[in-house]
Design a protein around this motif. Structure first.
Motif, mmCIF file in Angstrom:
data_model
loop_
_atom_site.group_PDB
_atom_site.id
_atom_site.type_symbol
_atom_site.label_atom_id
_atom_site.label_comp_id
_atom_site.label_asym_id
_atom_site.label_seq_id
_atom_site.Cartn_x
_atom_site.Cartn_y
_atom_site.Cartn_z
ATOM 1 N N ASP A 175 0.801 -1.226 0.000
ATOM 2 C CA ASP A 175 0.000 0.000 0.000
ATOM 3 C C ASP A 175 0.834 1.276 0.000
ATOM 4 N N ALA A 176 2.148 1.153 0.082
ATOM 5 C CA ALA A 176 2.992 2.343 0.208
ATOM 6 C C ALA A 176 2.915 3.211 -1.039
ATOM 7 N N ASP A 177 2.810 4.521 -0.832
ATOM 8 C CA ASP A 177 2.795 5.439 -1.971
ATOM 9 C C ASP A 177 4.175 6.017 -2.275
ATOM 10 N N VAL A 178 5.101 5.947 -1.305
ATOM 11 C CA VAL A 178 6.489 6.335 -1.540
ATOM 12 C C VAL A 178 7.401 5.300 -0.878
ATOM 13 N N ILE A 179 8.283 4.723 -1.672
ATOM 14 C CA ILE A 179 9.291 3.795 -1.162
ATOM 15 C C ILE A 179 10.613 4.540 -1.089
ATOM 16 N N ILE A 180 11.212 4.545 0.087
ATOM 17 C CA ILE A 180 12.505 5.198 0.281
ATOM 18 C C ILE A 180 13.553 4.093 0.397
ATOM 19 N N GLY A 181 14.189 3.781 -0.709
ATOM 20 C CA GLY A 181 15.214 2.739 -0.712
ATOM 21 C C GLY A 181 16.554 3.334 -0.327
ATOM 22 N N ILE A 182 17.165 2.801 0.721
ATOM 23 C CA ILE A 182 18.429 3.348 1.212
ATOM 24 C C ILE A 182 19.490 2.252 1.152
ATOM 25 N N GLY A 183 20.421 2.388 0.242
ATOM 26 C CA GLY A 183 21.521 1.428 0.142
ATOM 27 C C GLY A 183 21.088 0.050 -0.293
ATOM 28 N N THR A 184 20.055 -0.053 -1.115
ATOM 29 C CA THR A 184 19.608 -1.353 -1.600
ATOM 30 C C THR A 184 19.748 -1.413 -3.112
ATOM 31 N N ARG A 185 20.045 -2.605 -3.618
ATOM 32 C CA ARG A 185 20.137 -2.792 -5.066
ATOM 33 C C ARG A 185 18.846 -3.369 -5.630
ATOM 34 N N TYR A 186 17.819 -3.524 -4.765
ATOM 35 C CA TYR A 186 16.487 -3.973 -5.189
ATOM 36 C C TYR A 186 16.544 -5.322 -5.930
ATOM 37 N N SER A 187 17.060 -6.347 -5.252
ATOM 38 C CA SER A 187 17.076 -7.679 -5.860
ATOM 39 C C SER A 187 15.651 -8.196 -6.007
ATOM 40 N N ASP A 188 15.502 -9.291 -6.759
ATOM 41 C CA ASP A 188 14.165 -9.835 -6.974
ATOM 42 C C ASP A 188 13.537 -10.336 -5.686
ATOM 43 N N PHE A 189 14.345 -10.759 -4.721
ATOM 44 C CA PHE A 189 13.769 -11.174 -3.438
ATOM 45 C C PHE A 189 13.262 -9.963 -2.668
ATOM 46 N N THR A 190 13.973 -8.849 -2.748
ATOM 47 C CA THR A 190 13.536 -7.640 -2.053
ATOM 48 C C THR A 190 12.229 -7.111 -2.634
ATOM 49 N N THR A 191 12.090 -7.152 -3.945
ATOM 50 C CA THR A 191 10.882 -6.614 -4.599
ATOM 51 C C THR A 191 9.810 -7.669 -4.795
ATOM 52 N N ALA A 192 10.055 -8.889 -4.268
ATOM 53 C CA ALA A 192 9.137 -10.008 -4.531
ATOM 54 C C ALA A 192 8.872 -10.112 -6.039
ATOM 55 N N SER A 193 9.985 -10.101 -6.784
ATOM 56 C CA SER A 193 9.926 -10.165 -8.252
ATOM 57 C C SER A 193 9.010 -9.083 -8.810
ATOM 58 N N ARG A 194 9.157 -7.878 -8.259
ATOM 59 C CA ARG A 194 8.434 -6.675 -8.700
ATOM 60 C C ARG A 194 6.925 -6.768 -8.458
ATOM 61 N N THR A 195 6.536 -7.489 -7.402
ATOM 62 C CA THR A 195 5.130 -7.535 -7.004
ATOM 63 C C THR A 195 4.898 -6.918 -5.631
ATOM 64 N N ALA A 196 5.956 -6.535 -4.928
ATOM 65 C CA ALA A 196 5.797 -6.064 -3.545
ATOM 66 C C ALA A 196 5.143 -4.690 -3.468
ATOM 67 N N PHE A 197 5.467 -3.812 -4.407
ATOM 68 C CA PHE A 197 5.034 -2.415 -4.332
ATOM 69 C C PHE A 197 3.893 -2.205 -5.326
ATOM 70 N N ARG A 198 2.665 -2.242 -4.825
ATOM 71 C CA ARG A 198 1.491 -2.357 -5.700
ATOM 72 C C ARG A 198 0.665 -1.090 -5.833
#
Length: 630
Positions: free
Chosen positions: A297-320
């Motif tokens: 549900d987040a409207d702003v993601i503040i990524g700090i020092g992350t390379r956004y791997s597929d596990f972090t993004t749940a294969s680009r399904t986490a941020f909906r």
């Protein structure tokens, strides 16, 4: 000027390199881990012997049992030292050098420094072909070491003695650069190592490498602040860059000032401690329900020092959220610009977080969102409590084993892991109580990293207990560094989880309809021509560890296994010797679900009903994937 061989000059040079990070000054290369053979025994081997005889503390030599494990030790050490220091790893020609390729890939994938010194065949080609030379007819110049090129952040070959000076300095620049670091490879032909050259005094003098901590530029910072101020449901994703820049205190201050919740990646575990009100756990495929529900549900993601791997993004399904924006804070531009964001903040994590805290003064998340954060955290904490509770089965679930190990550990202990089902369960369940207490290598997720990486952690932090958790599959791939632990008296606590196979891939295989095919350790069934139904193998891994001189505690299956395990960990911690604890688990008992997803493509057509069913589920789940914009 001093007349020296190339190898002698390199050894002397490395002994005088220093990393300076603010008030911290330490040796960039505190030692060389090496295995000698033809190609380096008369070059680097002689140079290290001479150095040892002259001054054993100048550039200590350390042994290893496999070349891959040397690099794993260097990486484990580097992470624990926040990338300020690492080891050099020296290997002989051919297979000795190629055995380091996996370690090189691991170092670069994790953005962690490691200096690799593989040996090459004769630069003069006076003896050609030599033992272990590739001899490719289409290109005689290609050698085994050329395989390091795509795996290294820096690669060069010293083909003439005069090249050493610029190559060595270039290597140090990359080793100490927070944006560019990874595997750094200097290939050393066996004849050139032993050739002599006049070495300038300035090359051998102490040299300091100051770590860059770039400040955020005013324009990008202002745009990032405006985006966050306009957010109603912001979420921080804290990655390894938080720890490498020492930004955990600044991050906690930002979270407390704004109320923004903090989720963590595998590399970012420890960026915020588990019991902080803002800490909502790991995010993504192996994350918590708290983090994943807030991420959705987040409207702003503040990524700090992350390379956004597929596990972090749940294969680009986490941020909906349909209008989600990404404020990406990273010292590396490649990561700052991910997700197609127009809000990159190319800067050091600590300086950027401090600037955000200053410029967000007066901003606070809405009360309703704060209440939801607290409720999600309470629910997940209760889920973990339940997962840790002993079930008194003869063979406990892995979650119970993690709970017992955690209960017996101290806050400053370091848990080390890398592959199998343990990384997922640890990210969901391990309650990190110290910034450097969680060490899971999950950029490359290399089976066999655990014991060798644990040795690197122990070398970097001799005042902490290092608890290596490893499954039987990963243990079998690289257990020989237990000999190194015994030889040097480097104490490890190794918890070997025996589940008779590959538990992680077994679970994954079942989820894609492949029925755990090829994931069990069983005797071969000649009639079925598979390993699915045969007897369990009569392999005694406890005896294997005992044969190395390691103390071993075997936990007998039974209703008291978890209590026995907890007492065993306490006993191992009280000992000053390496101890392996052997405990059996039931691989069919899953840990709690964090509501994350991982994209594993499966067959579009199949004769198997299980695969067709799994494919239908897959098609439905991937509808939530965001398009790849960057």
């Amino acid at each position: 000027m001093t007349r020296m061989t190339v190898a002698q000059a390199l050894v002397e040079f490395l002994a005088h390199q220093w990393t300076v990070d603010g008030d911290v000054r330490e040796r960039t290369i505190p030692g060389v881990i090496g295995i000698f053979g033809h190609g380096n025994v008369a070059g680097l081997g002689e140079a290290l012997l001479a150095s040892n005889r002259r001054d054993p503390d100048e550039l200590p030599y350390l042994q290893a049992r496999t070349e891959q494990a040397m690099v794993h030790q260097a990486v484990g050490y580097a992470r624990m030292r926040r990338r300020r220091a690492t080891f050099a790893c020296a290997a002989s020609v051919g297979p000795g050098s190629s055995n380091m390729l996996t370690g090189a890939a691991l170092a670069t994938a994790n953005r962690l420094p490691a200096l690799l010194l593989p040996s090459d065949t004769f630069a003069t080609r006076v003896a050609d072909p030599v033992l272990q030379q590739l001899e490719l007819p289409h290109d005689p110049s290609v050698q085994v070491t050329d395989a390091f090129r795509p795996l290294s952040r820096f690669f060069d070959r010293v083909e003439r003695p005069e090249q050493l000076f610029s190559i060595a300095l270039g290597a140090m620049r990359v080793l100490t650069d927070p944006a560019d670091t990874g595997a750094v490879t200097i290939a050393l032909p066996e004849d050139v190592q032993a050739e002599s050259i006049d070495v300038p005094d300035e090359f051998l003098a102490d040299r300091e490498w100051h770590v860059r901590r770039p400040l955020p530029e005013p324009g990008p910072l202002a745009r990032a602040v405006a985006a966050i101020r306009g957010a109603r449901r912001p979420l921080i994703v804290a990655g390894g860059g938080v720890l490498y820049s020492g930004a955990e205190d600044a991050l906690r201050t930002l979270a407390e000032a704004t109320g923004i919740p903090v989720s963590t990646t595998q590399a970012g575990g420890g960026s915020i401690l588990w019991d902080h009100p803002a800490a909502v756990g790991g995010v993504g495929a192996t994350g918590s329900t708290a983090a994943n529900r807030l991420a959705a549900d987040a409207d702003v993601i503040i990524g700090i020092g992350t390379r956004y791997s597929d596990f972090t993004t749940a294969s680009r399904t986490a941020f909906r959220h349909p209008g989600v924006a990404f404020v990406n804070v990273n010292v590396a531009p490649i990561d700052a610009y991910k997700h197609g964001t127009n809000l990159p903040l190319v800067a050091d994590a600590r300086t950027a977080v401090e600037a955000l805290t200053r410029d967000l003064a007066g901003y606070r998340v809405e009360a309703a969102y704060a209440e939801r954060i607290a409720a999600e955290k309470r629910e997940w904490d209760a889920t973990v409590d339940a997962a840790f509770a002993p079930s008194h089965r003869d063979r406990p679930a892995q979650s119970e084993i993690i709970g017992a190990v955690h209960a017996a550990s101290d806050p400053r202990d370091v848990v080390v892991q890398a592959a199998g089902s343990l990384p997922g369960d640890l990210q969901r369940l391990w309650r990190v109580r110290d910034a450097l207490g969680y060490h899971v290598e999950y950029a490359f997720s290399c089976m066999g990293y655990e014991i060798a990486g644990g040795l690197g952690v122990r070398r970097a932090a001799p005042d902490r207990d290092v608890i290596v958790m490893v499954g039987d599959g990963s243990y079998l791939m690289l257990h020989t560094e237990l000999v190194t632990a015994v030889a040097e008296g480097l104490k490890l606590v190794v918890v070997l989880v025996q589940n008779q196979g590959f538990a992680s891939i077994g679970n994954l295989s079942e989820s894609v309809g492949a029925q755990r095919f090829g994931t069990r350790y069983r005797r071969y069934d000649p009639a079925a021509r598979d390993f699915q139904r045969g007897d369990v193998l009569p392999v005694d891994l406890a005896a294997n560890a005992r044969s190395y001189g390691v103390d071993v505690i075997e936990i007998a299956p039974g209703p008291d296994a978890i209590d026995d395990l907890r007492r065993a960990v306490e006993a191992a911690k009280a000992s000053d010797r390496t101890t392996l604890i052997h405990v059996e688990s039931d691989p069919l008992l899953p840990g709690p679900d964090g509501e994350g997803w991982w994209d594993v493509p499966m067959a579009e057509v199949s004769d198997l009903d299980t695969v067709r069913t799994a494919r239908a589920v897959y098609e439905e789940e991937r509808r939530a994937q965001r398009p790849l914009l960057g």
